[in-house]
Structures are given as structure tokens and as C-alpha cells.
Design a protein around this motif. Structure first.
Motif, mmCIF file in Angstrom:
data_model
loop_
_atom_site.group_PDB
_atom_site.id
_atom_site.type_symbol
_atom_site.label_atom_id
_atom_site.label_comp_id
_atom_site.label_asym_id
_atom_site.label_seq_id
_atom_site.Cartn_x
_atom_site.Cartn_y
_atom_site.Cartn_z
ATOM 1 N N GLY A 42 7.097 10.005 3.713
ATOM 2 C CA GLY A 42 6.379 11.341 3.895
ATOM 3 C C GLY A 42 5.224 11.327 4.781
ATOM 4 N N PRO A 43 4.784 12.150 5.411
ATOM 5 C CA PRO A 43 3.829 12.136 6.521
ATOM 6 C C PRO A 43 2.359 11.837 6.061
ATOM 7 C CG PRO A 43 4.575 14.577 6.018
ATOM 8 C CD PRO A 43 5.538 13.554 5.443
ATOM 9 N N LEU A 44 2.247 12.265 4.776
ATOM 10 C CA LEU A 44 0.720 11.825 4.031
ATOM 11 C C LEU A 44 0.536 10.448 3.834
ATOM 12 C CD1 LEU A 44 -1.782 13.048 3.296
ATOM 13 C CD2 LEU A 44 -0.853 13.349 0.934
ATOM 14 N N ILE A 45 1.833 9.832 3.606
ATOM 15 C CA ILE A 45 1.734 8.229 3.459
ATOM 16 C C ILE A 45 1.422 7.672 4.675
ATOM 17 C CG2 ILE A 45 3.187 6.104 2.598
ATOM 18 C CD1 ILE A 45 4.569 7.915 0.777
ATOM 19 N N ASP A 46 2.264 8.079 5.723
ATOM 20 C CA ASP A 46 1.911 7.589 7.013
ATOM 21 C C ASP A 46 0.448 7.607 7.405
ATOM 22 O OD1 ASP A 46 4.486 6.555 7.105
ATOM 23 O OD2 ASP A 46 5.306 8.319 7.903
ATOM 24 N N GLN A 47 0.191 9.028 7.307
ATOM 25 C CA GLN A 47 -1.533 9.439 7.755
ATOM 26 C C GLN A 47 -2.427 8.285 7.151
ATOM 27 O OE1 GLN A 47 -2.443 13.523 6.566
ATOM 28 N NE2 GLN A 47 -4.691 13.094 6.887
ATOM 29 N N THR A 48 -2.148 8.133 5.895
ATOM 30 C CA THR A 48 -2.986 7.291 4.717
ATOM 31 C C THR A 48 -3.135 5.857 5.330
ATOM 32 O OG1 THR A 48 -2.661 8.811 3.014
ATOM 33 C CG2 THR A 48 -3.735 6.623 2.687
ATOM 34 N N LEU A 49 -1.658 5.458 5.692
ATOM 35 C CA LEU A 49 -1.820 3.856 6.146
ATOM 36 C C LEU A 49 -2.353 3.814 7.294
ATOM 37 C CD1 LEU A 49 1.985 3.189 5.215
ATOM 38 C CD2 LEU A 49 -0.097 2.423 4.017
ATOM 39 N N ALA A 50 -2.356 5.034 8.307
ATOM 40 C CA ALA A 50 -3.209 4.918 9.691
ATOM 41 C C ALA A 50 -4.602 4.939 9.469
ATOM 42 C CB ALA A 50 -2.841 6.102 10.474
ATOM 43 N N TRP A 51 -5.269 5.582 8.405
ATOM 44 C CA TRP A 51 -6.714 5.794 8.094
ATOM 45 C C TRP A 51 -7.106 4.509 7.535
ATOM 46 C CZ3 TRP A 51 -9.115 5.363 3.233
ATOM 47 C CH2 TRP A 51 -10.222 5.743 3.341
ATOM 48 N N ALA A 64 0.930 -1.135 -0.026
ATOM 49 C CA ALA A 64 -0.181 0.010 -0.145
ATOM 50 C C ALA A 64 1.058 1.194 0.060
ATOM 51 C CB ALA A 64 -0.725 -0.105 1.077
ATOM 52 N N ARG A 65 1.992 1.176 0.596
ATOM 53 C CA ARG A 65 2.935 2.524 0.894
ATOM 54 C C ARG A 65 3.220 2.788 -0.603
ATOM 55 N NH1 ARG A 65 5.928 5.139 4.382
ATOM 56 N NH2 ARG A 65 5.201 3.863 6.062
ATOM 57 N N ASP A 66 3.911 1.652 -1.374
ATOM 58 C CA ASP A 66 4.273 1.791 -2.660
ATOM 59 C C ASP A 66 3.318 2.394 -3.703
ATOM 60 O OD1 ASP A 66 6.646 0.904 -1.620
ATOM 61 O OD2 ASP A 66 6.439 -1.080 -2.552
ATOM 62 N N TRP A 67 1.947 1.928 -3.676
ATOM 63 C CA TRP A 67 1.012 2.443 -4.386
ATOM 64 C C TRP A 67 0.727 3.754 -4.134
ATOM 65 C CZ3 TRP A 67 -1.541 0.268 -8.501
ATOM 66 C CH2 TRP A 67 -1.559 -1.230 -8.891
ATOM 67 N N ILE A 68 0.632 4.149 -2.745
ATOM 68 C CA ILE A 68 0.290 5.549 -2.449
ATOM 69 C C ILE A 68 1.385 6.568 -2.838
ATOM 70 C CG2 ILE A 68 -0.332 7.006 -0.456
ATOM 71 C CD1 ILE A 68 -1.524 4.713 1.003
ATOM 72 N N GLY A 69 2.365 6.039 -2.370
ATOM 73 C CA GLY A 69 3.707 6.827 -2.592
ATOM 74 C C GLY A 69 3.715 7.139 -4.193
ATOM 75 N N LEU A 70 3.672 6.524 -5.154
ATOM 76 C CA LEU A 70 3.794 7.020 -6.574
ATOM 77 C C LEU A 70 2.694 7.780 -6.688
ATOM 78 C CD1 LEU A 70 4.328 3.380 -8.177
ATOM 79 C CD2 LEU A 70 5.847 5.316 -8.264
#
Length: 359
Positions: free
Chosen positions: A64-73, A8-14
């Protein structure tokens, strides 16, 4: 979260790399196969597909913080990330020219592959327009259809309210991140949609309301739908953008006529002149799609029979005669269901005409 966190981190990061839009993302996937392989690719290989700036950004890895925020969501129950590689990805999106590589959903994602009709119209609707939107949405929902709209004030909101009263429910495609409710007056409606329907957005969390996001999200409303009904619209309405996109995507377009003196009827009359189907009762829509619901009901009955068969099998080895007796299926019906389940990898065929469930 259906995807492992690192995937998920990779998909979101791109998706968060500036300048890397959907078309470029799809080219990268075509070239390298998956986000993991994209991040693992050398700079020289990346530059064969994207410019040096994007290749450099990919080279720094997903962070980045938005990736971490999204993974928490995504860890919260009911929150989903759906990608092109996901089994729940709507098949209808694959028919449109610019399908989202990934999007976020909150609620019942099974509705994303249900037979769907879009209902859109003016934010400044008349009382009669609001009644029409709610009536048609409820009638469609009670006949098994899901209703898609954009959760805006006016016709959109009335369509969601009507759809929630039926069994088909509703899909709200929004133009903000899913951690933001816009407009704020629809906060309670958004909660009801999450409970009984599903919210969808291709925009990252924390994306605020921006005017240019809404025309783009309209392609997803029409993309999910077999057809789009415009209830009220002036000639400059964003609803006509949705109708145009629907026509370009090969969807049916419907419009409700009104007074020749009302500005909110002029958009619908314009659509009718251009070939949209005039609608003055629910059967004008249902008759157009009777074959769709017939196929949907047949698929439901098939799935139901397969679930029943798996249930009676348990995980014991059984022969055909026992399965016929326990399931109530005929010999021909049983053979067809067993073949389907074997092709899906749900059962194994054993020597001596026996079968065993393996998943």
C-alpha cells in the motif's frame, strides 16, 4: 532507519490493518514470534488468534502507498520507527497496561529512556499558569530531568519551551502523524523540539487531528513519566485524564494550587483532595525523586567508565596491569567493568589473564 526495510515494512503493514489494534497485535506476536512469521503463517493458524477478516488481510501481505510513504520518511535522518523488539524501546512503556507495539519518533531517541516528568494543563491557561509551567519545566530540565508533554497550546507549549532551556530537554507526544504539526502555531516549537528533544507518535503518517486520539496519547505522556505535574486545569480538562492514567500506572501525581475563585484551579484542587501532592516549589518534586536521579547518575558513571575502558583497550590484547595503568581504575573496579563488558559481548577473556575488545 535501524530496522532493515523489509522488516520495517512488515511491522508497519500489520499496524495498518483495520481492526488490528495493539492488544491483537501483541497476541499475534506472542503466538508467532515476529511480524515476518505472522505473515508467513497459514490462514488456519492465524484464525486461531484473530477473526477471519483480519486473517485474510494478513494473507494479502504488507502493501500500500502509506507503507511506501512511511519507509521513505524513515530514510530521512532523525526519523525513527521503534518497535517492541527495539533496544531503544522505552522501558517505562513496558510498565503500562497498553504499551504501543510500535511508534514513530523524530529527534533524539536516547531521551526516551531518560528520567522524565510530565507537565500538563489547560490549553486556555492564565499568564501566571504559563509562567509556572515554563519555570517548573526549566528547573526540572536544569537538574537533569526530561519533560514530557503533548505540544498543545497553553501549558503544554510553555512546558516544552522551559524544558528546552535546560540540559534535560523535552519529549512531545502528539496525537497526529509526525508529518503533521498540530497546532500549526507550534510549527517553530516542533522544529526546536526535533533539534534538541524528540517528537513521538503512535499514529501513522498523515493521521490528522482527531478528538479521540488525544485522550489515548495521554497514556503515553504519563507512561513515559515518573510523575505528572498538573499546572492549571478545569474539572473537565483532558489533563485530569492524564493525571488519572498516571495514578493507574503507579506514577506520582502533583498539582499546583491556585485561587479558589479560578475555574482553572478547580481541577488541581480536585486532584489534591484525591491525594495528589501539593506543589508550590520545585523541591516538592525533586525531593520525591532524589533516589531516581541518584540511580541515574550511578548508571551514567558506570557507562562512562566502561566507555573509557573500551577506548583505552583499542583492539589490542592487554593484561590487567596494563589496563589499570591506562584506565586509572582500581583492581576491583577493573574486575567489575571487565565482567560487565564480557557479559555484554564487548570483550573476550583470553588465557593468561588477558583481554581483547571484540566489538
Amino acid at each position: 532507519m535501524t530496522l532493515p526495510q523489509e522488516e520495517a515494512r512488515d511491522w508497519i503493514g500489520l499496524s495498518l490493518i483495520p481492526g488490528l489494534g495493539g492488544e491483537t497485535y501483541r497476541r499475534l506476536l506472542a503466538a508467532f514470534g515476529s511480524p515476518q512469521q505472522i505473515y508467513a503463517a497459514s490462514a488456519s493458524h492465524l484464525r486461531q488468534v484473530v477473526n477471519a477478516e483480519i486473517a485474510s488481510a494478513i494473507g494479502t501481505g504488507p502493501h500500500g502507498p502509506l507503507i511506501d510513504q512511511t519507509l521513505a520518511w524513515l530514510e530521512i535522518k532523525g526519523n525513527h520507527l521503534i518497535t517492541l523488539g527495539d533496544k531503544n524501546y522505552p522501558q517505562a512503556f513496558l510498565e503500562i497496561p497498553d504499551p504501543p507495539v510500535l511508534f514513530y519518533a523524530k529527534g533524539n531517541t536516547k531521551l526516551l529512556n531518560a528520567p522524565t516528568i510530565g507537565i500538563v494543563g489547560s490549553r486556555h491557561a492564565t499568564p501566571q499558569g504559563l509562567k509556572n509551567a515554563e519555570f517548573f519545566a526549566q528547573a526540572l530540565s536544569e537538574t537533569g530531568w526530561c519533560v514530557a508533554s503533548g505540544m498543545a497550546l497553553g501549558i503544554d507549549g510553555a512546558a516544552h519551551v522551559g524544558a528546552l532551556k535546560g540540559s534535560g530537554s523535552t519529549i512531545a507526544v502528539v496525537g497526529t502523524g509526525l508529518d503533521i504539526v498540530y497546532p500549526s502555531r507550534h510549527r517553530e516549537l516542533a522544529h526546536q523540539i526535533v533539534e534538541k528533544g524528540v517528537l513521538v507518535s503512535e499514529y501513522p503518517l498523515s493521521t490528522p487531528s482527531k478528538a479521540h486520539n488525544f485522550p489515548r496519547r495521554n497514556r503515553l505522556i504519563s507512561g513515559l513519566s515518573r510523575g505528572v505535574l498538573v499546572v492549571e486545569a478545569n474539572p473537565e480538562s483532558g489533563s485530569l485524564i492524564t493525571a488519572r492514567l498516571a495514578a493507574e500506572q503507579g506514577r506520582e501525581v502533583f498539582a499546583i494550587p491556585g485561587s479558589i475563585h479560578s475555574p482553572l484551579s478547580k481541577g488541581c484542587h480536585q486532584l489534591i483532595k484525591q491525594g495528589a501532592k501539593l506543589v508550590d516549589n520545585i523541591h516538592d518534586i525533586l525531593d520525591e525523586f532524589s533516589h531516581v536521579m541518584a540511580r541515574h547518575e550511578q548508571a551514567f558513571e558506570t557507562a562512562k567508565a566502561e566507555d573509557t575502558l573500551l577506548s583505552v583497550m583499542g583492539f589490542e590484547v592487554m593484561d590487567s596491569e596494563t589496563l589499570i595503568r591506562l584506565s586509572g581504575l582500581t583492581s576491583d573496579q577493573l574486575s567489575a567493568k571487565l565482567l560487565t563488558l564480557e557479559l555484554e559481548g564487548s570483550i573476550a577473556s583470553l588465557p593468561g589473564g588477558r583481554f581483547q575488545r571484540i566489538t
